[in-house]
Design a protein around this motif. Sequence first.
Motif, short mmCIF file in Angstrom:
data_model
loop_
_atom_site.label_atom_id
_atom_site.label_comp_id
_atom_site.label_asym_id
_atom_site.label_seq_id
_atom_site.Cartn_x
_atom_site.Cartn_y
_atom_site.Cartn_z
N ALA A 22 10.57 -11.80 63.07
CA ALA A 22 10.19 -12.96 62.25
C ALA A 22 10.22 -12.59 60.77
N PHE A 23 9.81 -11.38 60.45
CA PHE A 23 9.86 -10.92 59.05
C PHE A 23 11.30 -10.92 58.54
N PHE A 24 12.21 -10.35 59.32
CA PHE A 24 13.61 -10.28 58.89
C PHE A 24 14.27 -11.65 58.80
N ALA A 25 13.74 -12.62 59.53
CA ALA A 25 14.33 -13.95 59.56
C ALA A 25 13.74 -14.90 58.50
N ASN A 26 12.71 -14.46 57.81
CA ASN A 26 11.99 -15.39 56.93
C ASN A 26 11.96 -14.88 55.48
N PRO A 27 12.87 -15.37 54.64
CA PRO A 27 12.90 -14.93 53.24
C PRO A 27 11.61 -15.25 52.48
N LEU A 28 10.92 -16.31 52.86
CA LEU A 28 9.67 -16.65 52.20
C LEU A 28 8.62 -15.56 52.42
N VAL A 29 8.50 -15.09 53.65
CA VAL A 29 7.56 -14.01 53.95
C VAL A 29 8.01 -12.73 53.26
N GLN A 30 9.30 -12.45 53.25
CA GLN A 30 9.81 -11.27 52.56
C GLN A 30 9.44 -11.29 51.09
N ASP A 31 9.59 -12.44 50.45
CA ASP A 31 9.25 -12.57 49.04
C ASP A 31 7.75 -12.37 48.82
N ALA A 32 6.94 -12.95 49.69
CA ALA A 32 5.48 -12.82 49.57
C ALA A 32 5.05 -11.37 49.72
N VAL A 33 5.61 -10.70 50.71
CA VAL A 33 5.29 -9.30 50.94
C VAL A 33 5.73 -8.45 49.74
N SER A 34 6.92 -8.71 49.26
CA SER A 34 7.43 -7.97 48.11
C SER A 34 6.51 -8.14 46.91
N LYS A 35 6.08 -9.36 46.63
CA LYS A 35 5.19 -9.63 45.50
C LYS A 35 3.87 -8.90 45.66
N CYS A 36 3.29 -8.92 46.85
CA CYS A 36 2.02 -8.24 47.09
C CYS A 36 2.16 -6.73 46.90
N VAL A 37 3.20 -6.16 47.44
CA VAL A 37 3.42 -4.72 47.31
C VAL A 37 3.64 -4.37 45.84
N GLU A 38 4.37 -5.22 45.13
CA GLU A 38 4.60 -4.99 43.70
C GLU A 38 3.26 -5.03 42.93
N ALA A 39 2.42 -6.00 43.22
CA ALA A 39 1.12 -6.11 42.54
C ALA A 39 0.21 -4.94 42.87
N ILE A 40 0.23 -4.50 44.11
CA ILE A 40 -0.55 -3.32 44.50
C ILE A 40 -0.08 -2.11 43.71
N GLY A 41 1.24 -1.95 43.60
CA GLY A 41 1.79 -0.82 42.85
C GLY A 41 1.43 -0.87 41.38
N GLU A 42 1.43 -2.07 40.81
CA GLU A 42 1.05 -2.22 39.39
C GLU A 42 -0.41 -1.82 39.20
N ALA A 43 -1.28 -2.30 40.07
CA ALA A 43 -2.70 -1.96 39.99
C ALA A 43 -2.92 -0.46 40.22
N ALA A 44 -2.17 0.11 41.15
CA ALA A 44 -2.28 1.54 41.41
C ALA A 44 -1.86 2.35 40.19
N GLY A 45 -0.81 1.90 39.53
CA GLY A 45 -0.36 2.58 38.32
C GLY A 45 -1.40 2.54 37.22
N LYS A 46 -2.04 1.38 37.03
CA LYS A 46 -3.09 1.26 36.02
C LYS A 46 -4.28 2.14 36.37
#
Length: 85
Positions: A22-46
């Motif tokens: 379902a993850f591979f079939a759903n670009p909306l979920v992929q985008d949401a996951v990518s954004k969350c991981v990106e935000a976590i990484g930004e916070a981790a960097g700070k």
Amino acid sequence: MSDIISWGERLQAHLAGIDRDAFFANPLVQDAVSKCVEAIGEAAGKLDDINPELDRTVPDLNLKLARRIRDRLSHGYYRIDLVLL
């Protein structure tokens, strides 16, 4: 740290009930996951900037790795490997 927790909870919610196919079939979920991981990484960097010793004293946090993943997502979006994400 609260941002990491908050975005992690959002990530968990986006993936609730989503299996691998379902993850591979759903670009909306992929985008949401990518954004969350990106935000976590930004916070981790700070957090790492504020307290560089934290990554060494609590190695399970992997702050530097989270920051590198964020950089990869932010600057190499056309090459996101969904298997790794």
